[in-house]
Scaffold this motif. Structure first.
Motif, PDB file in Angstrom:
ATOM      1  N   VAL A   3      40.282 -57.953 -36.465  1.00  0.00           N
ATOM      2  CA  VAL A   3      40.908 -57.588 -35.192  1.00  0.00           C
ATOM      3  C   VAL A   3      40.955 -56.065 -35.048  1.00  0.00           C
ATOM      4  N   LEU A   4      41.334 -55.378 -36.117  1.00  0.00           N
ATOM      5  CA  LEU A   4      41.424 -53.919 -36.090  1.00  0.00           C
ATOM      6  C   LEU A   4      40.062 -53.288 -35.811  1.00  0.00           C
ATOM      7  N   ASN A   5      39.014 -53.766 -36.463  1.00  0.00           N
ATOM      8  CA  ASN A   5      37.679 -53.208 -36.230  1.00  0.00           C
ATOM      9  C   ASN A   5      37.216 -53.406 -34.799  1.00  0.00           C
ATOM     10  N   ALA A   6      37.486 -54.556 -34.231  1.00  0.00           N
ATOM     11  CA  ALA A   6      37.139 -54.778 -32.823  1.00  0.00           C
ATOM     12  C   ALA A   6      37.980 -53.878 -31.923  1.00  0.00           C
ATOM     13  N   LEU A   7      39.235 -53.706 -32.285  1.00  0.00           N
ATOM     14  CA  LEU A   7      40.148 -52.890 -31.484  1.00  0.00           C
ATOM     15  C   LEU A   7      39.719 -51.427 -31.455  1.00  0.00           C
ATOM     16  N   ILE A   8      39.357 -50.862 -32.605  1.00  0.00           N
ATOM     17  CA  ILE A   8      39.013 -49.441 -32.619  1.00  0.00           C
ATOM     18  C   ILE A   8      37.670 -49.161 -31.954  1.00  0.00           C
ATOM     19  N   ASP A   9      36.891 -50.209 -31.691  1.00  0.00           N
ATOM     20  CA  ASP A   9      35.648 -50.037 -30.931  1.00  0.00           C
ATOM     21  C   ASP A   9      35.893 -50.081 -29.427  1.00  0.00           C
ATOM     22  N   PRO A  24      37.273 -49.024 -25.725  1.00  0.00           N
ATOM     23  CA  PRO A  24      37.634 -47.786 -25.027  1.00  0.00           C
ATOM     24  C   PRO A  24      39.127 -47.722 -24.689  1.00  0.00           C
ATOM     25  N   GLU A  25      39.775 -48.870 -24.547  1.00  0.00           N
ATOM     26  CA  GLU A  25      41.197 -48.886 -24.242  1.00  0.00           C
ATOM     27  C   GLU A  25      42.013 -48.315 -25.398  1.00  0.00           C
ATOM     28  N   ALA A  26      41.626 -48.678 -26.622  1.00  0.00           N
ATOM     29  CA  ALA A  26      42.328 -48.154 -27.796  1.00  0.00           C
ATOM     30  C   ALA A  26      42.085 -46.654 -27.927  1.00  0.00           C
ATOM     31  N   LEU A  27      40.871 -46.224 -27.652  1.00  0.00           N
ATOM     32  CA  LEU A  27      40.552 -44.801 -27.714  1.00  0.00           C
ATOM     33  C   LEU A  27      41.377 -44.019 -26.701  1.00  0.00           C
ATOM     34  N   ALA A  28      41.554 -44.587 -25.517  1.00  0.00           N
ATOM     35  CA  ALA A  28      42.361 -43.925 -24.489  1.00  0.00           C
ATOM     36  C   ALA A  28      43.840 -43.907 -24.878  1.00  0.00           C
ATOM     37  N   ALA A  29      44.304 -44.962 -25.543  1.00  0.00           N
ATOM     38  CA  ALA A  29      45.715 -45.064 -25.899  1.00  0.00           C
ATOM     39  C   ALA A  29      46.097 -44.105 -27.026  1.00  0.00           C
ATOM     40  N   ASP A  30      45.231 -43.956 -28.022  1.00  0.00           N
ATOM     41  CA  ASP A  30      45.542 -43.084 -29.164  1.00  0.00           C
ATOM     42  C   ASP A  30      44.246 -42.526 -29.749  1.00  0.00           C
ATOM     43  N   PRO A  31      43.684 -41.504 -29.117  1.00  0.00           N
ATOM     44  CA  PRO A  31      42.379 -40.999 -29.537  1.00  0.00           C
ATOM     45  C   PRO A  31      42.339 -40.465 -30.970  1.00  0.00           C
ATOM     46  N   LEU A  32      43.371 -39.793 -31.421  1.00  0.00           N
ATOM     47  CA  LEU A  32      43.359 -39.237 -32.783  1.00  0.00           C
ATOM     48  C   LEU A  32      43.320 -40.340 -33.836  1.00  0.00           C
ATOM     49  N   LEU A  33      44.172 -41.327 -33.680  1.00  0.00           N
ATOM     50  CA  LEU A  33      44.219 -42.427 -34.634  1.00  0.00           C
ATOM     51  C   LEU A  33      42.906 -43.202 -34.632  1.00  0.00           C
ATOM     52  N   VAL A  34      42.393 -43.535 -33.454  1.00  0.00           N
ATOM     53  CA  VAL A  34      41.175 -44.339 -33.357  1.00  0.00           C
ATOM     54  C   VAL A  34      39.990 -43.583 -33.958  1.00  0.00           C
ATOM     55  N   ARG A  35      39.882 -42.294 -33.677  1.00  0.00           N
ATOM     56  CA  ARG A  35      38.778 -41.515 -34.258  1.00  0.00           C
ATOM     57  C   ARG A  35      38.902 -41.440 -35.776  1.00  0.00           C
ATOM     58  N   ARG A  36      40.126 -41.286 -36.283  1.00  0.00           N
ATOM     59  CA  ARG A  36      40.327 -41.248 -37.735  1.00  0.00           C
ATOM     60  C   ARG A  36      39.926 -42.578 -38.370  1.00  0.00           C
ATOM     61  N   LEU A  37      40.339 -43.682 -37.762  1.00  0.00           N
ATOM     62  CA  LEU A  37      39.993 -44.995 -38.297  1.00  0.00           C
ATOM     63  C   LEU A  37      38.483 -45.234 -38.236  1.00  0.00           C
ATOM     64  N   ARG A  38      37.835 -44.775 -37.169  1.00  0.00           N
ATOM     65  CA  ARG A  38      36.374 -44.898 -37.071  1.00  0.00           C
ATOM     66  C   ARG A  38      35.683 -44.085 -38.159  1.00  0.00           C
ATOM     67  N   ARG A  39      36.174 -42.863 -38.416  1.00  0.00           N
ATOM     68  CA  ARG A  39      35.586 -42.021 -39.471  1.00  0.00           C
ATOM     69  C   ARG A  39      35.732 -42.679 -40.835  1.00  0.00           C
ATOM     70  N   LEU A  40      36.921 -43.224 -41.114  1.00  0.00           N
ATOM     71  CA  LEU A  40      37.146 -43.895 -42.390  1.00  0.00           C
ATOM     72  C   LEU A  40      36.230 -45.103 -42.547  1.00  0.00           C
ATOM     73  N   ARG A  41      36.071 -45.870 -41.487  1.00  0.00           N
ATOM     74  CA  ARG A  41      35.195 -47.045 -41.526  1.00  0.00           C
ATOM     75  C   ARG A  41      33.751 -46.620 -41.778  1.00  0.00           C
ATOM     76  N   ALA A  42      33.293 -45.585 -41.096  1.00  0.00           N
ATOM     77  CA  ALA A  42      31.919 -45.105 -41.266  1.00  0.00           C
ATOM     78  C   ALA A  42      31.690 -44.599 -42.696  1.00  0.00           C
ATOM     79  N   ALA A  43      32.685 -43.912 -43.258  1.00  0.00           N
ATOM     80  CA  ALA A  43      32.556 -43.416 -44.636  1.00  0.00           C
ATOM     81  C   ALA A  43      32.454 -44.575 -45.614  1.00  0.00           C
TER      82      ALA A  43
END
Length: 100
Positions: free
Chosen positions: A59-65, A67-86
């Motif tokens: 659910v979290l992985n789908a959520l951080i992908d 655009p609504e989540a990105l609009a709601a909390d861009p810093l958190l979503v970008r951090r979670l995306r970076r961690l996932r990519a790493a």
């Protein structure tokens, strides 16, 4: 001038995008502060959301992908995306037999 001031205002948990469901907003809030919960994260996930940790991460992985989540909390979503990519890069490197 009021529009410029409102752009700089932080988005609070209560003011998340209306496109996010209540559960999605709670998941983002949990990810912001999960270390404050006693015990393991998996146990806190089960108690708070009544789902397995595997389902939670799906659910979290789908959520951080979204655009609504990105609009709601861009810093958190970008951090979670970076961690996932790493983590994905590390897994790929291990499969190919070299260190990243």
């Amino acid at each position: 001038m009021e529009a410029a001031e409102s752009v700089n205002q932080p988005v609070s948990a209560g003011a998340t995008s209306s496109a996010l469901s209540e559960r999605d907003a709670e998941i983002l809030e949990f990810e912001r502060q999960w270390w404050k919960y006693a015990g393991a994260k998996e146990q806190a996930v089960r108690e708070k959301f009544d789902m397995s940790s595997t389902r939670y991460y799906q659910v979290l992985n789908a959520l951080i992908d979204s655009p609504e989540a990105l609009a709601a909390d861009p810093l958190l979503v970008r951090r979670l995306r970076r961690l996932r990519a790493a983590r994905q890069r590390q897994r790929s490197a291990r499969r190919l037999g070299f260190e990243v």
